[in-house]
Write a protein that holds these residues in place. Structure first.
Motif, PDB file in Angstrom:
ATOM      1  N   VAL A 228      31.708  43.896  40.255  1.00  0.00           N
ATOM      2  CA  VAL A 228      30.400  44.286  40.797  1.00  0.00           C
ATOM      3  C   VAL A 228      29.347  43.218  40.552  1.00  0.00           C
ATOM      4  CG1 VAL A 228      30.859  46.746  40.605  1.00  0.00           C
ATOM      5  CG2 VAL A 228      29.822  45.546  38.673  1.00  0.00           C
ATOM      6  N   GLY A 229      29.588  42.316  39.605  1.00  0.00           N
ATOM      7  CA  GLY A 229      28.640  41.257  39.305  1.00  0.00           C
ATOM      8  C   GLY A 229      28.822  40.011  40.142  1.00  0.00           C
ATOM      9  N   LEU A 230      29.836  39.980  40.999  1.00  0.00           N
ATOM     10  CA  LEU A 230      30.094  38.818  41.839  1.00  0.00           C
ATOM     11  C   LEU A 230      29.278  38.890  43.122  1.00  0.00           C
ATOM     12  CD1 LEU A 230      33.993  38.694  41.509  1.00  0.00           C
ATOM     13  CD2 LEU A 230      32.328  37.270  40.282  1.00  0.00           C
ATOM     14  N   PRO A 231      28.956  37.746  43.738  1.00  0.00           N
ATOM     15  CA  PRO A 231      28.235  37.744  45.024  1.00  0.00           C
ATOM     16  C   PRO A 231      29.094  38.389  46.119  1.00  0.00           C
ATOM     17  CG  PRO A 231      28.139  35.576  43.977  1.00  0.00           C
ATOM     18  CD  PRO A 231      29.154  36.370  43.216  1.00  0.00           C
ATOM     19  N   HIS A 232      28.699  39.560  46.575  1.00  0.00           N
ATOM     20  CA  HIS A 232      29.564  40.357  47.452  1.00  0.00           C
ATOM     21  C   HIS A 232      29.852  39.676  48.783  1.00  0.00           C
ATOM     22  CE1 HIS A 232      29.584  43.691  44.666  1.00  0.00           C
ATOM     23  NE2 HIS A 232      28.269  43.671  44.607  1.00  0.00           N
ATOM     24  N   GLU A 233      28.884  38.953  49.325  1.00  0.00           N
ATOM     25  CA  GLU A 233      29.113  38.290  50.610  1.00  0.00           C
ATOM     26  C   GLU A 233      30.164  37.203  50.477  1.00  0.00           C
ATOM     27  OE1 GLU A 233      29.000  37.459  54.573  1.00  0.00           O
ATOM     28  OE2 GLU A 233      28.281  39.211  53.467  1.00  0.00           O
ATOM     29  N   TRP A 234      30.185  36.526  49.358  1.00  0.00           N
ATOM     30  CA  TRP A 234      31.223  35.520  49.141  1.00  0.00           C
ATOM     31  C   TRP A 234      32.580  36.183  48.953  1.00  0.00           C
ATOM     32  CZ3 TRP A 234      28.420  31.920  45.067  1.00  0.00           C
ATOM     33  CH2 TRP A 234      27.385  31.240  45.714  1.00  0.00           C
ATOM     34  N   VAL A 235      32.631  37.233  48.157  1.00  0.00           N
ATOM     35  CA  VAL A 235      33.898  37.937  47.932  1.00  0.00           C
ATOM     36  C   VAL A 235      34.471  38.427  49.253  1.00  0.00           C
ATOM     37  CG1 VAL A 235      34.979  39.961  46.872  1.00  0.00           C
ATOM     38  CG2 VAL A 235      33.313  38.620  45.569  1.00  0.00           C
ATOM     39  N   ARG A 236      33.612  38.925  50.117  1.00  0.00           N
ATOM     40  CA  ARG A 236      34.062  39.483  51.408  1.00  0.00           C
ATOM     41  C   ARG A 236      34.795  38.448  52.254  1.00  0.00           C
ATOM     42  NH1 ARG A 236      32.632  39.526  56.476  1.00  0.00           N
ATOM     43  NH2 ARG A 236      30.866  38.119  56.105  1.00  0.00           N
ATOM     44  N   GLN A 237      34.438  37.186  52.118  1.00  0.00           N
ATOM     45  CA  GLN A 237      35.002  36.130  52.966  1.00  0.00           C
ATOM     46  C   GLN A 237      36.241  35.461  52.386  1.00  0.00           C
ATOM     47  OE1 GLN A 237      31.930  33.427  54.769  1.00  0.00           O
ATOM     48  NE2 GLN A 237      30.539  34.548  53.416  1.00  0.00           N
ATOM     49  N   ILE A 238      36.679  35.883  51.214  1.00  0.00           N
ATOM     50  CA  ILE A 238      37.773  35.194  50.548  1.00  0.00           C
ATOM     51  C   ILE A 238      39.118  35.522  51.193  1.00  0.00           C
ATOM     52  CG2 ILE A 238      39.060  35.027  48.372  1.00  0.00           C
ATOM     53  CD1 ILE A 238      36.351  33.546  48.480  1.00  0.00           C
ATOM     54  N   GLU A 239      39.878  34.492  51.429  1.00  0.00           N
ATOM     55  CA  GLU A 239      41.230  34.626  51.954  1.00  0.00           C
ATOM     56  C   GLU A 239      42.067  35.514  51.022  1.00  0.00           C
ATOM     57  OE1 GLU A 239      44.638  31.455  53.425  1.00  0.00           O
ATOM     58  OE2 GLU A 239      43.426  30.970  51.651  1.00  0.00           O
ATOM     59  N   GLY A 240      42.759  36.494  51.610  1.00  0.00           N
ATOM     60  CA  GLY A 240      43.636  37.347  50.821  1.00  0.00           C
ATOM     61  C   GLY A 240      42.932  38.303  49.886  1.00  0.00           C
ATOM     62  N   ARG A 241      41.647  38.583  50.141  1.00  0.00           N
ATOM     63  CA  ARG A 241      40.853  39.394  49.212  1.00  0.00           C
ATOM     64  C   ARG A 241      41.513  40.730  48.899  1.00  0.00           C
ATOM     65  NH1 ARG A 241      37.447  43.472  50.462  1.00  0.00           N
ATOM     66  NH2 ARG A 241      37.470  42.867  52.664  1.00  0.00           N
ATOM     67  N   ALA A 242      42.000  41.428  49.911  1.00  0.00           N
ATOM     68  CA  ALA A 242      42.577  42.752  49.683  1.00  0.00           C
ATOM     69  C   ALA A 242      43.825  42.673  48.813  1.00  0.00           C
ATOM     70  CB  ALA A 242      42.904  43.413  51.022  1.00  0.00           C
ATOM     71  N   VAL A 243      44.633  41.661  49.024  1.00  0.00           N
ATOM     72  CA  VAL A 243      45.844  41.489  48.214  1.00  0.00           C
ATOM     73  C   VAL A 243      45.473  41.169  46.774  1.00  0.00           C
ATOM     74  CG1 VAL A 243      47.908  40.065  47.881  1.00  0.00           C
ATOM     75  CG2 VAL A 243      47.225  40.774  50.189  1.00  0.00           C
ATOM     76  N   ILE A 244      44.490  40.302  46.581  1.00  0.00           N
ATOM     77  CA  ILE A 244      44.056  39.942  45.229  1.00  0.00           C
ATOM     78  C   ILE A 244      43.545  41.173  44.490  1.00  0.00           C
ATOM     79  CG2 ILE A 244      42.411  38.574  43.885  1.00  0.00           C
ATOM     80  CD1 ILE A 244      42.466  36.520  46.197  1.00  0.00           C
ATOM     81  N   ALA A 245      42.732  41.980  45.157  1.00  0.00           N
ATOM     82  CA  ALA A 245      42.184  43.179  44.525  1.00  0.00           C
ATOM     83  C   ALA A 245      43.281  44.173  44.177  1.00  0.00           C
ATOM     84  CB  ALA A 245      41.155  43.820  45.452  1.00  0.00           C
ATOM     85  N   ALA A 246      44.236  44.351  45.080  1.00  0.00           N
ATOM     86  CA  ALA A 246      45.331  45.295  44.825  1.00  0.00           C
ATOM     87  C   ALA A 246      46.201  44.825  43.665  1.00  0.00           C
ATOM     88  CB  ALA A 246      46.170  45.464  46.090  1.00  0.00           C
TER      89      ALA A 246
END
Length: 355
Positions: free
Chosen positions: A325-343
C-alpha cells in the motif's frame, strides 16, 4: 515467523511480502531502460531531474522488468516448494537443490522463445510467456547455473571462495536474495541467502551481501526500522570471517545518509552497483536518505551504473518496510507480470505463516 498469527498480523505480513516483491519489480522497471547510461546521458535524455517515472525501454514498452525480478521470482518459487516439502513430508535441507533447479528453469527462459508446445505440461513460472525474455542477464549467473552446483546447507560460512566462479562478486547474488528474508528470521535468512548465492558466485563479498540483504528484509518484515535493520545486520555480519567489504559498504551508506540532502552525486561516491556490496549500499542509502518512497526509488536509478539492480534492491527494502500500500500505485499498475508477482507473493506469505 513463529508463534500465533492473528488475522491482522497475517494481513500485515502479506502486505510486506507483496510490497517487497512488487517494490523490487517497480525499481527494476524504473532502472532497466537506463541501466548502462551515465548520469549525464540520463539527464540529457530525460531532463535535468533524470528519470521521473516509468519510461519506455529498448523494447519500446513501459514497465518491463529485467533478470533481477525474473530470478527473484524463481527464488520465490523454489522457497514455496521447499516450505511445502518440509511441511508435508517433514524433509528439510532440500532447498539448495530446489533452488538450483529453479534457476535452471530460469536459464531455460533465457534461451527459448516461450513455453514448449505439444510436450509435457508446463506449470509454474515456466508457463508464463512474459518471462521468456533475455534482459541483460549477468555472465556469472549464466555460467554458474550451468555448472549445476548445489551448496551444502549445513556447512558454516567460512569466508573462503566458493566452488563456482570463486572470484565473482557481481550484484547477481544480491538482486535475487530478498525472498529469503520473507520466510525466515534474520539469523536463518542470512546463511540461506549466502549459500544460495554460491550457486553462481563464489566471492565471499558476493555471498555475504546477499545474506545481508536477506537479513535486512527479515528485520523489516518483523517491524524493525530500516536503520535498525541495517545496524542489526552489521552485528550479524561481524560474526563471519571475510565480512569486511560488505560491512564497510553498509557503514558508508549509513554515514552518507546522515549528511543532509541526498543527491545523485553523493550516491555515486558509493560506487556504481555492478558488484554486490556496492549495489546493496546504494539501495540502502537511497531508502534511508529520501523519506518519500517515490523519490527514493527515483534516486536509486538516476546514477551512472547498474540502475535496474539498485532500483530493484531499493524497492525490495521500501516494499518490505511499508507494504504494497506504500508503493506508488500508478507505477505498480504498469509493471509487467504484476498479477503473477502478487499471486506468487501471496503464496509465499501463506507458506511462511503455515510454517
Amino acid at each position: 515467523m513463529n508463534g500465533p498469527w492473528t488475522t491482522a498480523s497475517a494481513a500485515v505480513h502479506r502486505a510486506r511480502v507483496r510490497g517487497c516483491l512488487l517494490g523490487g519489480a517497480v525499481g527494476d522497471a524504473l532502472g532497466y531502460p537506463v541501466e548502462f547510461s551515465s548520469l549525464d546521458r540520463i539527464r540529457s535524455t530525460h531532463g535535468r531531474h533524470g528519470v521521473t517515472g516509468l519510461v519506455p525501454g529498448a523494447h519500446g514498452a513501459t514497465g518491463l522488468v529485467s533478470d533481477d525480478t525474473q530470478m527473484s521470482l524463481f527464488t520465490v518459487e523454489a522457497l514455496i516448494q521447499a516450505r511445502a516439502r518440509e511441511r508435508e513430508k517433514g524433509i528439510g535441507g532440500a532447498w539448495p537443490v530446489l533452488l538450483r533447479q529453479a534457476y535452471e528453469r530460469w536459464l531455460e527462459t533465457q534461451s527459448k522463445p516461450g513455453p514448449e508446445q505439444g510436450g509435457a505440461p508446463t506449470g509454474g513460472l515456466l508457463g508464463e510467456l512474459w518471462l521468456y525474455a533475455r534482459r541483460a542477464p549477468g555472465n556469472a549467473c549464466l555460467s554458474g547455473i550451468a555448472q549445476m552446483y548445489a551448496p551444502d546447507p549445513w556447512l558454516e560460512l567460512d569466508g573462503k571462495p566458493g566452488q563456482v566462479n570463486p572470484d565473482s562478486k557481481g550484484c547477481g547474488t544480491v538482486m535475487r536474495s530478498a525472498p529469503f528474508g520473507l520466510v525466515n528470521p534474520a539469523d536463518a535468512a542470512f546463511p540461506m541467502a549466502a549459500r544460495g548465492a554460491q550457486i553462481t558466485h563464489g566471492h565471499p563479498t558476493g555471498y555475504y551481501a546477499a545474506g545481508a540483504l536477506a537479513a535486512i528484509v527479515a528485520h523489516l518484515v518483523a517491524g524493525e526500522s530500516l536503520e535498525g535493520a541495517v545496524l542489526r545486520t552489521l552485528r550479524l555480519l561481524a560474526r563471519h570471517p571475510g565480512h569486511q567489504e560488505t560491512t564497510t559498504a553498509l557503514e558508508q551508506a549509513l554515514d552518507l545518509a546522515s549528511e543532509g540532502m541526498p543527491t545523485a552525486e553523493k550516491l555515486e561516491t558509493l560506487g556504481a552497483g555492478w558488484v554486490a556490496e556496492e549495489a546493496l549500499a546504494l539501495a540502502v542509502y537511497c531508502a534511508l536518505a529520501e523519506p518519500g518512497v517515490e523519490r527514493a526509488l527515483l534516486l536509486s536509478v538516476n546514477h551512472s551504473g547498474d540502475s535496474d539492480s539498485t532500483g530493484s534492491l531499493c524497492g525490495n527494502l521500501l516494499g518490505a518496510l511499508h507494504g504494497d500500500v506504500g508503493l506508488p500505485h500508478e507505477w505498480v499498475r504498469q509493471i509487467e507480470g504484476r498479477a503473477v508477482i502478487a499471486a506468487l507473493a501471496d503464496d509465499l506469505a501463506a507458506e511462511s505463516v503455515r510454517g
